[in-house]
Design a protein around this motif. Structure first.
Motif, PDB file in Angstrom:
ATOM      1  N   ASP A  69      69.235  15.876  24.193  1.00 23.94           N
ATOM      2  CA  ASP A  69      70.597  16.071  23.681  1.00 23.94           C
ATOM      3  C   ASP A  69      70.599  17.135  22.576  1.00 23.94           C
ATOM      4  OD1 ASP A  69      73.255  15.861  23.029  1.00 23.94           O
ATOM      5  OD2 ASP A  69      73.050  13.958  21.965  1.00 23.94           O
ATOM      6  N   THR A  70      70.347  18.364  22.973  1.00 21.65           N
ATOM      7  CA  THR A  70      70.337  19.440  21.978  1.00 21.65           C
ATOM      8  C   THR A  70      71.748  19.821  21.527  1.00 21.65           C
ATOM      9  OG1 THR A  70      70.271  21.091  23.741  1.00 21.65           O
ATOM     10  CG2 THR A  70      68.148  20.396  22.796  1.00 21.65           C
ATOM     11  N   GLU A  71      72.764  19.472  22.328  1.00 17.18           N
ATOM     12  CA  GLU A  71      74.137  19.781  21.948  1.00 17.18           C
ATOM     13  C   GLU A  71      74.535  19.067  20.653  1.00 17.18           C
ATOM     14  OE1 GLU A  71      77.297  19.570  24.817  1.00 17.18           O
ATOM     15  OE2 GLU A  71      75.985  20.353  26.382  1.00 17.18           O
ATOM     16  N   THR A  72      74.158  17.822  20.533  1.00 20.39           N
ATOM     17  CA  THR A  72      74.495  17.073  19.317  1.00 20.39           C
ATOM     18  C   THR A  72      73.807  17.695  18.113  1.00 20.39           C
ATOM     19  OG1 THR A  72      74.853  15.014  20.537  1.00 20.39           O
ATOM     20  CG2 THR A  72      74.388  14.815  18.185  1.00 20.39           C
ATOM     21  N   LEU A  73      72.561  18.072  18.267  1.00 17.72           N
ATOM     22  CA  LEU A  73      71.850  18.721  17.163  1.00 17.72           C
ATOM     23  C   LEU A  73      72.546  20.020  16.779  1.00 17.72           C
ATOM     24  CD1 LEU A  73      69.562  18.958  15.144  1.00 17.72           C
ATOM     25  CD2 LEU A  73      68.138  19.910  16.978  1.00 17.72           C
ATOM     26  N   ALA A  74      72.918  20.809  17.776  1.00 17.67           N
ATOM     27  CA  ALA A  74      73.618  22.062  17.493  1.00 17.67           C
ATOM     28  C   ALA A  74      74.933  21.788  16.762  1.00 17.67           C
ATOM     29  CB  ALA A  74      73.869  22.827  18.785  1.00 17.67           C
ATOM     30  N   ASP A  75      75.665  20.771  17.193  1.00 15.90           N
ATOM     31  CA  ASP A  75      76.921  20.412  16.524  1.00 15.90           C
ATOM     32  C   ASP A  75      76.675  20.005  15.074  1.00 15.90           C
ATOM     33  OD1 ASP A  75      78.341  20.913  18.848  1.00 15.90           O
ATOM     34  OD2 ASP A  75      78.503  18.787  19.417  1.00 15.90           O
ATOM     35  N   LEU A  76      75.601  19.266  14.830  1.00 16.32           N
ATOM     36  CA  LEU A  76      75.274  18.851  13.468  1.00 16.32           C
ATOM     37  C   LEU A  76      74.919  20.048  12.592  1.00 16.32           C
ATOM     38  CD1 LEU A  76      73.160  15.604  14.091  1.00 16.32           C
ATOM     39  CD2 LEU A  76      75.487  15.743  13.166  1.00 16.32           C
ATOM     40  N   VAL A  77      74.181  20.996  13.159  1.00 14.70           N
ATOM     41  CA  VAL A  77      73.821  22.205  12.406  1.00 14.70           C
ATOM     42  C   VAL A  77      75.078  22.986  12.048  1.00 14.70           C
ATOM     43  CG1 VAL A  77      72.645  24.436  12.533  1.00 14.70           C
ATOM     44  CG2 VAL A  77      71.476  22.370  13.326  1.00 14.70           C
ATOM     45  N   VAL A  78      75.947  23.184  13.022  1.00 19.97           N
ATOM     46  CA  VAL A  78      77.190  23.918  12.770  1.00 19.97           C
ATOM     47  C   VAL A  78      78.022  23.195  11.704  1.00 19.97           C
ATOM     48  CG1 VAL A  78      79.403  24.615  13.797  1.00 19.97           C
ATOM     49  CG2 VAL A  78      77.263  25.060  15.014  1.00 19.97           C
ATOM     50  N   ALA A  79      78.147  21.890  11.827  1.00 29.19           N
ATOM     51  CA  ALA A  79      78.944  21.122  10.861  1.00 29.19           C
ATOM     52  C   ALA A  79      78.348  21.203   9.455  1.00 29.19           C
ATOM     53  CB  ALA A  79      79.046  19.662  11.307  1.00 29.19           C
ATOM     54  N   ALA A  80      77.029  21.144   9.333  1.00 33.12           N
ATOM     55  CA  ALA A  80      76.387  21.221   8.027  1.00 33.12           C
ATOM     56  C   ALA A  80      76.590  22.592   7.394  1.00 33.12           C
ATOM     57  CB  ALA A  80      74.891  20.905   8.142  1.00 33.12           C
ATOM     58  N   VAL A  81      76.464  23.656   8.200  1.00 35.87           N
ATOM     59  CA  VAL A  81      76.669  25.010   7.685  1.00 35.87           C
ATOM     60  C   VAL A  81      78.131  25.198   7.289  1.00 35.87           C
ATOM     61  CG1 VAL A  81      76.606  27.472   8.261  1.00 35.87           C
ATOM     62  CG2 VAL A  81      74.697  25.987   8.914  1.00 35.87           C
ATOM     63  N   GLN A  82      79.051  24.693   8.090  1.00 36.05           N
ATOM     64  CA  GLN A  82      80.469  24.790   7.740  1.00 36.05           C
ATOM     65  C   GLN A  82      80.767  24.044   6.446  1.00 36.05           C
ATOM     66  OE1 GLN A  82      82.394  23.396  11.348  1.00 36.05           O
ATOM     67  NE2 GLN A  82      82.728  25.482  12.063  1.00 36.05           N
ATOM     68  N   ALA A  83      80.194  22.862   6.288  1.00 38.98           N
ATOM     69  CA  ALA A  83      80.416  22.091   5.066  1.00 38.98           C
ATOM     70  C   ALA A  83      79.861  22.837   3.853  1.00 38.98           C
ATOM     71  CB  ALA A  83      79.765  20.704   5.183  1.00 38.98           C
ATOM     72  N   ALA A  84      78.692  23.427   4.008  1.00 40.94           N
ATOM     73  CA  ALA A  84      78.103  24.191   2.910  1.00 40.94           C
ATOM     74  C   ALA A  84      78.974  25.394   2.571  1.00 40.94           C
ATOM     75  CB  ALA A  84      76.683  24.644   3.273  1.00 40.94           C
TER      76      ALA A  84
END
Length: 111
Positions: A69-84
């Protein structure tokens, strides 16, 4: 216009503009050095960016890594960068907002 109908002192206006420009440059330099963090997935992914928005670090907890499930990891990375980046934008407003308002209020300057 100066109250009483007089003309503004151009030398004084130029000095004020130079001071504000120096203050703005100092604030921008401070933003470039200041780091803020954003996270996603309850802290499984953490992104660190500078106050000017440059990505400096990305930490991924091994629990977030699922080869199926690399999609979830990618979504988490995007969300973390957006939050930062949102945190960086908020910091920019805190640091640069008053300076930009001050520059915008000076007559004769194109800000």
């Amino acid at each position: 216009m100066i109250p009483g109908g007089g003309q503004p002192n151009m030398q004084q206006l130029l000095q004020q503009a130079q001071k504000m420009q120096q203050d703005l440059a100092a604030a921008q330099e401070e933003l470039a050095r200041t780091e803020v963090e954003g996270q996603a997935g309850g802290g499984l992914v953490k992104a660190t960016v500078t106050g000017s928005g440059e990505l400096r670090n990305l930490v991924i907890d091994p629990k977030a890594v699922d080869p199926e499930d690399t999609e979830t990891l990618a979504d988490l990375v995007v969300a973390a960068v957006q939050a930062a980046n949102e945190n960086a934008q908020q910091l920019q407003q805190e640091k640069l907002g008053p300076l930009a308002q001050g520059l915008g209020g000076m007559p004769g300057l194109p800000f």
